[in-house]
Design a protein around this motif. Sequence first.
Motif, PDB file in Angstrom:
ATOM      1  N   THR A  24       0.765  -1.078  -0.077  1.00 56.76           N
ATOM      2  CA  THR A  24       0.072  -0.153  -0.114  1.00 56.76           C
ATOM      3  C   THR A  24       0.665   1.227   0.078  1.00 56.76           C
ATOM      4  N   THR A  25       2.054   1.201   0.903  1.00 54.16           N
ATOM      5  CA  THR A  25       2.970   2.311   0.721  1.00 54.16           C
ATOM      6  C   THR A  25       3.485   2.567  -0.495  1.00 54.16           C
ATOM      7  N   TRP A  26       4.000   1.451  -1.136  1.00 55.49           N
ATOM      8  CA  TRP A  26       4.749   1.556  -2.119  1.00 55.49           C
ATOM      9  C   TRP A  26       3.816   1.728  -3.483  1.00 55.49           C
ATOM     10  N   ALA A  27       2.524   1.326  -3.617  1.00 57.57           N
ATOM     11  CA  ALA A  27       1.837   1.550  -4.814  1.00 57.57           C
ATOM     12  C   ALA A  27       0.801   2.911  -4.634  1.00 57.57           C
ATOM     13  N   LEU A  28       0.390   3.264  -3.316  1.00 53.91           N
ATOM     14  CA  LEU A  28      -0.720   4.225  -3.376  1.00 53.91           C
ATOM     15  C   LEU A  28       0.076   5.580  -2.644  1.00 53.91           C
ATOM     16  N   LEU A  29       0.842   5.467  -1.736  1.00 49.19           N
ATOM     17  CA  LEU A  29       1.346   6.667  -1.024  1.00 49.19           C
ATOM     18  C   LEU A  29       2.768   7.128  -1.510  1.00 49.19           C
ATOM     19  N   LEU A  30       3.438   6.243  -2.260  1.00 54.74           N
ATOM     20  CA  LEU A  30       4.864   6.679  -2.538  1.00 54.74           C
ATOM     21  C   LEU A  30       4.744   7.973  -3.455  1.00 54.74           C
ATOM     22  N   PRO A  31       3.837   7.931  -4.534  1.00 59.01           N
ATOM     23  CA  PRO A  31       3.715   9.084  -5.639  1.00 59.01           C
ATOM     24  C   PRO A  31       3.607  10.359  -4.890  1.00 59.01           C
ATOM     25  N   PHE A  32       3.152  10.375  -3.445  1.00 55.30           N
ATOM     26  CA  PHE A  32       2.964  11.766  -3.031  1.00 55.30           C
ATOM     27  C   PHE A  32       4.221  12.218  -2.230  1.00 55.30           C
ATOM     28  N   PHE A  33       5.112  11.214  -1.977  1.00 55.11           N
ATOM     29  CA  PHE A  33       6.565  11.815  -1.606  1.00 55.11           C
ATOM     30  C   PHE A  33       7.526  12.368  -2.663  1.00 55.11           C
ATOM     31  N   ASP A  34       8.175  13.296  -2.333  1.00 52.14           N
ATOM     32  CA  ASP A  34       9.118  13.920  -3.312  1.00 52.14           C
ATOM     33  C   ASP A  34      10.171  12.924  -3.755  1.00 52.14           C
TER      34      ASP A  34
END
Length: 88
Positions: A24-34
Amino acid sequence: MGASDKAVGVAMLLAAAVVFTYYTTWALLLPFFDSSSEIHVFFPPREWAVRIPAFILIVGISAIGLFVGSTIAKENRKKIRSERLRAA
């Protein structure tokens, strides 16, 4: 139910929770990090977030198909063998 069954169940539940959180962190949240963020070091490229589940899905469906096919073939062989014995 023995204590070892409960321990295996707890271990499987924890493993599933860790995999779910990681994915979930990899696929969904990672794009929101610089992209220069340090969190990107812990994850492979995002295209693998689609490729890995797709591969697992294909392998799983193939395994189910092979199991069903082999079961049907075995049942047909048993049926033919029993018909030959009745005819003889």
